[in-house]
Scaffold this motif. Structure first.
Motif, PDB file in Angstrom:
ATOM      1  N   CYS A   6      -2.119   4.037   7.154  1.00  0.00           N
ATOM      2  CA  CYS A   6      -3.093   4.667   8.060  1.00  0.00           C
ATOM      3  C   CYS A   6      -2.883   4.148   9.480  1.00  0.00           C
ATOM      4  N   PHE A  51      -0.105   3.912   1.393  1.00  0.00           N
ATOM      5  CA  PHE A  51      -0.475   4.596   2.627  1.00  0.00           C
ATOM      6  C   PHE A  51      -0.082   3.730   3.829  1.00  0.00           C
ATOM      7  N   VAL A  90      -0.161  -4.682   4.369  1.00  0.00           N
ATOM      8  CA  VAL A  90       0.389  -3.330   4.201  1.00  0.00           C
ATOM      9  C   VAL A  90       1.841  -3.215   4.663  1.00  0.00           C
ATOM     10  N   CYS A 118       0.856  -1.192   0.000  1.00  0.00           N
ATOM     11  CA  CYS A 118       0.000   0.000   0.000  1.00  0.00           C
ATOM     12  C   CYS A 118       0.889   1.238   0.000  1.00  0.00           C
ATOM     13  N   CYS A 152      -5.169   1.255  10.285  1.00  0.00           N
ATOM     14  CA  CYS A 152      -5.340   0.251   9.214  1.00  0.00           C
ATOM     15  C   CYS A 152      -5.769  -1.094   9.825  1.00  0.00           C
ATOM     16  N   GLY A 195      -4.308  -3.583   1.493  1.00  0.00           N
ATOM     17  CA  GLY A 195      -3.422  -2.872   0.587  1.00  0.00           C
ATOM     18  C   GLY A 195      -4.155  -1.937  -0.389  1.00  0.00           C
TER      19      GLY A 195
HETATM   20  S1  SF4 Z   1      -4.915  -0.698   3.282  1.00  0.00           S
HETATM   21 FE1  SF4 Z   1      -4.611   0.187   5.309  1.00  0.00          FE
HETATM   22  S2  SF4 Z   1      -2.902   1.657   5.038  1.00  0.00           S
HETATM   23 FE2  SF4 Z   1      -3.683   1.177   2.984  1.00  0.00          FE
HETATM   24  S3  SF4 Z   1      -5.205   2.805   2.583  1.00  0.00           S
HETATM   25 FE3  SF4 Z   1      -6.325   1.052   3.435  1.00  0.00          FE
HETATM   26  S4  SF4 Z   1      -6.435   1.487   5.639  1.00  0.00           S
HETATM   27 FE4  SF4 Z   1      -4.823   2.803   4.773  1.00  0.00          FE
END
Ligand code: SF4
Length: 248
Positions: free
Chosen positions: A39, A37, A48, A35, A42, A84
């Motif tokens: 977060c 990101f 991720v 990913c 998450c 991801g």
């Molecule tokens: S997979 Fe996890 S880190 Fe990636 S955008 Fe979604 S919530 Fe955020």
């Protein structure tokens, strides 16, 4: 790993889609690894975090389709591409495999990476991340993703979904609705966030079911207070049913 291979974290199901426009639909999940990101809340760290990379496997579209076929005993259903961020993977050939065999496709992504092949999806769910994720929202990226799904025939069914943890996230959702969903009449969904997601090491975690339900009640009242009547508010069904368990 070859260019045509897809990095897969897990393939599982049939289960149900737990959130958004397709909540309750029977589906098989293809979860890709990696990913752009990270977060803070998450709920899929296993797909991720780089420390989990050894568990991701490069697979051909045919391998993945064969696994989906096996799990569904060859009976077509909805296949959800998630992560991801699945938009990081070369998924077009997999979409072709699915459609040739009468499976329906849906993809969920945060809307940071646009791909030409979005037009081949049956459903595209864009889920921009709110301030509580600690990720930075880029409106131009979301616009590119929306544009990538337009103009095709038949057009993928597009929807927007925002996870809400608090008032700041709610105000972000209002902005995204106003700026991106309203002008194009894109259906809009709010999901009360899971504030007790699984820990990064993948071990079992306490899940605060009552906390999520309380946040759902607050969100319903908040939207009613603002006369926001075009929105749908759905708690994550899979967390209410199975808490933070993986593979369901
Ligand atoms: S997979 Fe996890 S880190 Fe990636 S955008 Fe979604 S919530 Fe955020």
């Amino acid at each position: 790993m070859k260019n045509s291979q897809i990095l897969v974290s897990e393939v599982f199901g049939p289960t149900i889609q737990g959130e958004g426009a397709l909540a309750g639909r029977v589906t098989v999940f293809v979860r890709t690894g990696g990913c752009d990101f990270k977060c803070v809340w998450c709920d899929t760290p296993h797909a991720v975090l780089p420390c989990n990379k050894p568990t991701w496997t490069p697979q051909t579209p045919e391998d993945i389709f064969n696994r989906v076929y096996e799990l569904t005993c060859g009976t077509p259903c909805l296949v959800t591409l998630s992560g991801g961020n699945p938009a990081l993977q070369p998924l077009e050939p997999l979409l072709d495999w699915l459609h040739r065999n009468n499976y329906t496709s849906a993809m969920e992504t945060q809307g940071t990476v646009a791909r030409d092949w979005f037009v081949k999806l049956d459903h595209l769910i864009l889920s921009p991340k709110p301030p509580s994720s600690r990720m930075r929202f880029n409106p131009a990226q979301l616009t590119r993703c929306i544009d990538a799904a337009q103009g095709a025939y038949p057009q993928p069914k597009l929807s927007l979904k925002v996870v809400v943890m608090d008032e700041g996230d709610y105000q972000f959702a209002r902005y995204v609705h106003r700026a991106f969903a309203s002008p194009l009449l894109i259906p809009f969904y709010l999901t009360p966030g899971n504030h007790t997601p699984p820990p990064p090491d993948g071990s079992d975690a306490v899940f605060d079911r009552e906390g999520v339900l309380e946040r759902t009640r607050w969100l319903v009242a908040r939207a009613a207070e603002d006369r926001w009547h075009s929105v749908s508010i759905i708690p994550q069904l899979h967390t209410l049913l199975w808490a933070n368990q993986q593979g369901v």
